[in-house]
Design an enzyme around this catalytic site. Structure first.
Site, PDB file in Angstrom:
ATOM      1  N   PHE A 122     -33.452  25.441  24.568  1.00  0.00           N
ATOM      2  CA  PHE A 122     -32.653  26.173  25.549  1.00  0.00           C
ATOM      3  C   PHE A 122     -32.273  25.350  26.762  1.00  0.00           C
ATOM      4  O   PHE A 122     -31.339  25.665  27.478  1.00  0.00           O
ATOM      5  CB  PHE A 122     -33.421  27.434  26.012  1.00  0.00           C
ATOM      6  CG  PHE A 122     -34.500  27.135  27.031  1.00  0.00           C
ATOM      7  CD1 PHE A 122     -34.186  27.041  28.379  1.00  0.00           C
ATOM      8  CD2 PHE A 122     -35.819  26.923  26.655  1.00  0.00           C
ATOM      9  CE1 PHE A 122     -35.157  26.742  29.330  1.00  0.00           C
ATOM     10  CE2 PHE A 122     -36.796  26.613  27.587  1.00  0.00           C
ATOM     11  CZ  PHE A 122     -36.460  26.517  28.931  1.00  0.00           C
TER      12      PHE A 122
ATOM     13  N   LYS B 248     -27.850  24.767  14.964  1.00  0.00           N
ATOM     14  CA  LYS B 248     -28.564  26.027  15.228  1.00  0.00           C
ATOM     15  C   LYS B 248     -29.064  25.925  16.669  1.00  0.00           C
ATOM     16  O   LYS B 248     -30.130  25.371  16.942  1.00  0.00           O
ATOM     17  CB  LYS B 248     -29.732  26.154  14.238  1.00  0.00           C
ATOM     18  CG  LYS B 248     -30.190  27.554  13.907  1.00  0.00           C
ATOM     19  CD  LYS B 248     -30.731  28.349  15.044  1.00  0.00           C
ATOM     20  CE  LYS B 248     -32.033  27.917  15.616  1.00  0.00           C
ATOM     21  NZ  LYS B 248     -32.328  28.551  16.935  1.00  0.00           N
TER      22      LYS B 248
ATOM     23  N   GLU C 168     -31.482  30.444  20.602  1.00  0.00           N
ATOM     24  CA  GLU C 168     -30.970  31.820  20.672  1.00  0.00           C
ATOM     25  C   GLU C 168     -30.962  32.332  22.107  1.00  0.00           C
ATOM     26  O   GLU C 168     -30.412  33.381  22.392  1.00  0.00           O
ATOM     27  CB  GLU C 168     -31.752  32.750  19.734  1.00  0.00           C
ATOM     28  CG  GLU C 168     -33.255  32.879  19.992  1.00  0.00           C
ATOM     29  CD  GLU C 168     -34.089  31.784  19.340  1.00  0.00           C
ATOM     30  OE1 GLU C 168     -33.679  30.603  19.376  1.00  0.00           O
ATOM     31  OE2 GLU C 168     -35.170  32.101  18.813  1.00  0.00           O
ATOM     32  N   ARG C 169     -31.584  31.550  23.032  1.00  0.00           N
ATOM     33  CA  ARG C 169     -31.569  31.971  24.433  1.00  0.00           C
ATOM     34  C   ARG C 169     -30.332  31.455  25.173  1.00  0.00           C
ATOM     35  O   ARG C 169     -29.920  32.034  26.168  1.00  0.00           O
ATOM     36  CB  ARG C 169     -32.858  31.501  25.126  1.00  0.00           C
ATOM     37  CG  ARG C 169     -34.034  32.371  24.688  1.00  0.00           C
ATOM     38  CD  ARG C 169     -35.347  31.828  25.173  1.00  0.00           C
ATOM     39  NE  ARG C 169     -35.884  30.854  24.247  1.00  0.00           N
ATOM     40  CZ  ARG C 169     -36.932  30.096  24.493  1.00  0.00           C
ATOM     41  NH1 ARG C 169     -37.541  30.189  25.645  1.00  0.00           N
ATOM     42  NH2 ARG C 169     -37.362  29.242  23.606  1.00  0.00           N
TER      43      ARG C 169
ATOM     44  N   CYS D 144     -37.627  17.989  29.738  1.00  0.00           N
ATOM     45  CA  CYS D 144     -38.690  17.278  29.015  1.00  0.00           C
ATOM     46  C   CYS D 144     -39.033  15.972  29.706  1.00  0.00           C
ATOM     47  O   CYS D 144     -40.044  15.361  29.414  1.00  0.00           O
ATOM     48  CB  CYS D 144     -38.283  17.020  27.576  1.00  0.00           C
ATOM     49  SG  CYS D 144     -36.975  15.820  27.444  1.00  0.00           S
TER      50      CYS D 144
ATOM     51  N   GLU E 298     -48.220  21.781  28.836  1.00  0.00           N
ATOM     52  CA  GLU E 298     -46.885  21.482  29.369  1.00  0.00           C
ATOM     53  C   GLU E 298     -46.439  22.753  30.098  1.00  0.00           C
ATOM     54  O   GLU E 298     -46.206  23.782  29.452  1.00  0.00           O
ATOM     55  CB  GLU E 298     -45.903  21.154  28.243  1.00  0.00           C
ATOM     56  CG  GLU E 298     -44.512  20.837  28.776  1.00  0.00           C
ATOM     57  CD  GLU E 298     -43.448  20.664  27.698  1.00  0.00           C
ATOM     58  OE1 GLU E 298     -43.525  21.326  26.641  1.00  0.00           O
ATOM     59  OE2 GLU E 298     -42.528  19.880  27.927  1.00  0.00           O
TER      60      GLU E 298
HETATM   61  P1  NAD Z   1     -38.755  25.845  21.185  1.00  0.00           P
HETATM   62  O1  NAD Z   1     -39.597  24.917  20.389  1.00  0.00           O
HETATM   63  O2  NAD Z   1     -39.260  27.192  21.491  1.00  0.00           O
HETATM   64  O3  NAD Z   1     -37.346  26.071  20.447  1.00  0.00           O
HETATM   65  C1  NAD Z   1     -36.552  24.993  19.999  1.00  0.00           C
HETATM   66  C2  NAD Z   1     -35.750  25.448  18.784  1.00  0.00           C
HETATM   67  O4  NAD Z   1     -36.661  25.799  17.735  1.00  0.00           O
HETATM   68  C3  NAD Z   1     -34.866  26.658  19.028  1.00  0.00           C
HETATM   69  O5  NAD Z   1     -33.628  26.466  18.402  1.00  0.00           O
HETATM   70  C4  NAD Z   1     -35.661  27.796  18.402  1.00  0.00           C
HETATM   71  O6  NAD Z   1     -34.832  28.807  17.882  1.00  0.00           O
HETATM   72  C5  NAD Z   1     -36.418  27.120  17.291  1.00  0.00           C
HETATM   73  N1  NAD Z   1     -37.715  27.766  17.021  1.00  0.00           N
HETATM   74  C6  NAD Z   1     -38.511  28.389  17.920  1.00  0.00           C
HETATM   75  N2  NAD Z   1     -39.627  28.854  17.319  1.00  0.00           N
HETATM   76  C7  NAD Z   1     -39.541  28.505  16.020  1.00  0.00           C
HETATM   77  C8  NAD Z   1     -40.396  28.684  14.896  1.00  0.00           C
HETATM   78  N3  NAD Z   1     -41.564  29.315  14.996  1.00  0.00           N
HETATM   79  N4  NAD Z   1     -40.005  28.181  13.714  1.00  0.00           N
HETATM   80  C9  NAD Z   1     -38.840  27.525  13.603  1.00  0.00           C
HETATM   81  N5  NAD Z   1     -37.983  27.331  14.635  1.00  0.00           N
HETATM   82  C10 NAD Z   1     -38.328  27.800  15.832  1.00  0.00           C
HETATM   83  O7  NAD Z   1     -38.372  25.041  22.529  1.00  0.00           O
HETATM   84  P2  NAD Z   1     -37.613  25.589  23.809  1.00  0.00           P
HETATM   85  O8  NAD Z   1     -38.519  26.512  24.556  1.00  0.00           O
HETATM   86  O9  NAD Z   1     -36.248  26.068  23.453  1.00  0.00           O
HETATM   87  O10 NAD Z   1     -37.434  24.230  24.637  1.00  0.00           O
HETATM   88  C11 NAD Z   1     -38.412  23.707  25.504  1.00  0.00           C
HETATM   89  C12 NAD Z   1     -39.217  22.626  24.831  1.00  0.00           C
HETATM   90  O11 NAD Z   1     -38.349  21.589  24.379  1.00  0.00           O
HETATM   91  C13 NAD Z   1     -40.185  21.946  25.784  1.00  0.00           C
HETATM   92  O12 NAD Z   1     -41.404  21.738  25.121  1.00  0.00           O
HETATM   93  C14 NAD Z   1     -39.507  20.611  26.102  1.00  0.00           C
HETATM   94  O13 NAD Z   1     -40.373  19.574  26.481  1.00  0.00           O
HETATM   95  C15 NAD Z   1     -38.851  20.315  24.792  1.00  0.00           C
HETATM   96  N6  NAD Z   1     -37.753  19.360  24.935  1.00  0.00           N
HETATM   97  C16 NAD Z   1     -37.948  18.125  24.414  1.00  0.00           C
HETATM   98  C17 NAD Z   1     -36.947  17.163  24.548  1.00  0.00           C
HETATM   99  C18 NAD Z   1     -37.132  15.782  23.979  1.00  0.00           C
HETATM  100  O14 NAD Z   1     -36.138  15.083  23.778  1.00  0.00           O
HETATM  101  N7  NAD Z   1     -38.355  15.369  23.681  1.00  0.00           N
HETATM  102  C19 NAD Z   1     -35.745  17.498  25.193  1.00  0.00           C
HETATM  103  C20 NAD Z   1     -35.599  18.798  25.690  1.00  0.00           C
HETATM  104  C21 NAD Z   1     -36.611  19.730  25.552  1.00  0.00           C
END
Ligand code: NAD
Length: 499
Positions: free
Chosen positions: A149, A173, A176-177, A281, A384
């Site tokens: 998101f 994909k 969804e937020r 991140c 985190e």
């Molecule tokens: P998230 O893991 O909740 O969601 C990321 C994606 O995964 C979304 O598209 C979501 O729909 C999907 N998803 C969520 N739960 C799932 C499940 N159980 N099974 C399969 N798919 C699922 O992450 P978020 O809250 O959207 O983003 C924040 C996180 O992303 C933080 O941990 C941040 O550090 C990380 N981030 C990392 C980087 C990097 O390059 N390392 C960059 C940006 C954000």
């Protein structure tokens, strides 16, 4: 309230699952849209159409593909304000920060304008008598991008641009937020001349993600999100024989040496700790001052700066420093972690809980929170936080400060503030982190390098965007070609060096 649709074959298609997720404006708590959550059948149908489109797209020569990226880049610039407004509404970030989000994605689009030179193969003439040896890069086919998101334009652009420039079709994909910015990007890409079906935006949750991971046509998965999901996706994608690069969460430390410029270090901590409500991140969430005097000097500078920070909705003007966090649950979780810090004995210097913004009482705002005397055993250090919370862990020596980072499970970003070149060099060489800043708090590499962390911040091989991305999204074919003039007849029975 708007009902969003999937973007399939260049047009909007209503979801059929009957399942939806709410998209809220985090500044007001208001539901602004509902987003359909795709079934496996809907996902598979989108992939089938993408596969047909990809066959034609791969025939478009690289220079013509690059021209579409030139137009796309120009249109992103033209639509910058519209994109930023859409993003701020669904994500909460300030408008200047939202424009920066588009800008850092646009820079990856700009690199893709050079795709003809980025996917060239290699050639050795006369590798043997009458033998030429060469390699060529071919697209993988249909690939998928699953995005978080927190950067609703930048990360989808990181995923789709190198993949599509290399001749693949992409199933995106988005979170969804924050799904609306992705739809706008897809529309703009179409307007730039991208053929229908080359970029499909399919909304969904775990069900759609699992369908991506199990779909046999999809050749590669690029994921960005939290560590547990990154690890899960990496495992399932790899088991199913796909290429996967899955970027996860972080806990980024900044060491401040006694010889550092304290004013600059404090400014860096404010921007990197609280900017974008700490939802980056690459945010710095742990300050590691070396020596008591350094720690005290920092606290003395940080507190008045924190008190001046303006937290509010993006509509309140460009002098707002940061906006709300993404959801009510995120706010509750962050405030819970702050409470745990207090319970476990950290010293709460500024408390961002119970921040009340007039007229926005239902928004998900958290004020800037500073903890001193945090220790590695505390939840506030281990988790985190992904919110506007900066923890200070005091250390007596550079070696102990470095040791703290080496012991941490994450390895996304880090920084050191010092005037001593020897210490900086030692840090750069020894630290087990993928992206390192020297007097530079958020060392996100520019678009012609690649971005990626180490340890539990990334699973799989190769980084995102830059040269690595073109490797990730292409496969190399190696060709040995022989022409027979001047070669004696006879079967070669043994494996031997080429003459
Ligand atoms: P998230 O893991 O909740 O969601 C990321 C994606 O995964 C979304 O598209 C979501 O729909 C999907 N998803 C969520 N739960 C799932 C499940 N159980 N099974 C399969 N798919 C699922 O992450 P978020 O809250 O959207 O983003 C924040 C996180 O992303 C933080 O941990 C941040 O550090 C990380 N981030 C990392 C980087 C990097 O390059 N390392 C960059 C940006 C954000």
């Amino acid at each position: 309230m708007e009902e969003l649709k999937h973007f399939i074959n260049g047009t909007y298609v209503a979801g059929t699952s009957g399942r939806f997720s709410e998209v809220r404006n985090p500044a007001t708590g208001e539901v602004i849209a509902k987003v359909p959550l795709a079934t496996p059948a809907e996902l598979d149908a989108a992939v089938e159409k993408a596969a047909a489109a990809q066959k034609e797209w791969a025939k478009v020569n690289p220079q013509r593909r690059a021209r579409i990226f030139m137009k796309f880049g120009a249109l992103l610039n033209e639509n910058m304000d519209r994109l930023a407004e859409c993003m701020s509404r669904e994500h909460g970030k300030t408008l200047p920060d939202a424009r920066g989000d588009v800008q850092r994605g646009l820079e990856v689009v700009e690199v893709c304008m050079g795709v003809p030179s980025l996917i060239k193969g290699e050639y050795t003439a006369d590798a043997g008598t009458g033998i030429d040896l060469y390699s060529m890069r071919q697209p993988l086919g249909v690939v998928a991008g699953i995005t978080p998101f927190n950067f609703p334009a930048m990360i989808p652009l990181w995923k789709m641009s190198p993949a599509i420039a290399s001749g693949n079709a992409m199933i995106l994909k988005p979170s969804e937020r924050t799904p609306m910015t992705s739809l706008m990007l897809a529309e703009i890409f179409k307007e730039a001349g991208l053929p229908d079906g080359v970029l499909q935006v399919v909304h969904g949750d775990k069900e759609a993600v699992d369908a991506i991971l199990d779909n046999e046509t999809i050749q590669a998965v690029g994921f960005v999100g939290s560590t547990p999901i990154a690890q899960y996706i990496y495992g399932r994608a790899a088991t199913n024989g796909k290429r996967a690069q899955c970027f996860g969460g972080a806990k980024n430390h900044m060491i401040i040496m006694p010889d550092a410029d304290m004013d600059k270090a404090a400014d860096a901590l404010i921007g990197a700790g609280f900017g974008a409500a700490g939802e980056r991140c690459m945010a710095i969430s742990v300050a590691v001052p070396v020596g008591k005097e350094t720690a005290d000097a920092l606290i003395e500078r940080l507190v008045p700066k924190i008190e001046k920070l303006k937290v509010g909705p993006y509509t309140a003007g460009d002098d707002v420093d940061y906006g709300p966090v993404i959801t009510a649950q995120a706010k509750e979780r962050i405030e819970g972690l702050i409470a745990s810090g207090v319970e476990q004995g950290a010293k709460l210097v500024t408390d961002g809980r119970d921040l009340n913004i007039q007229g926005y009482e239902n928004g998900y705002f958290v004020g800037p929170t500073l903890f001193d005397e945090v220790t590695p055993e505390m939840e506030i250090y281990k988790e985190e936080v992904f919110g506007p919370v900066l923890s200070m862990v005091r250390k007596d020596s550079y070696e102990d400060a470095l040791g703290l980072i080496l012991d941490n499970q994450y390895g996304n970003g880090t920084a050191i503030y010092t005037a001593d070149g020897d210490v900086a060099r030692d840090f750069v060489n020894k630290v087990e982190v993928g992206m390192v800043g020297v007097n530079f708090p958020i060392p996100v590499p520019l678009s012609y390098y690649s971005f990626g962390g180490w340890k539990k911040s990334a699973f799989g091989d190769l980084d995102q965007y830059g040269p690595d991305a073109f490797k990730f999204y292409t496969k190399t074919k190696k060709v040995s070609a022989r022409w027979f003039s001047g070669i004696k007849d006879g079967a070669a029975m043994n494996f031997k060096s080429i003459d």
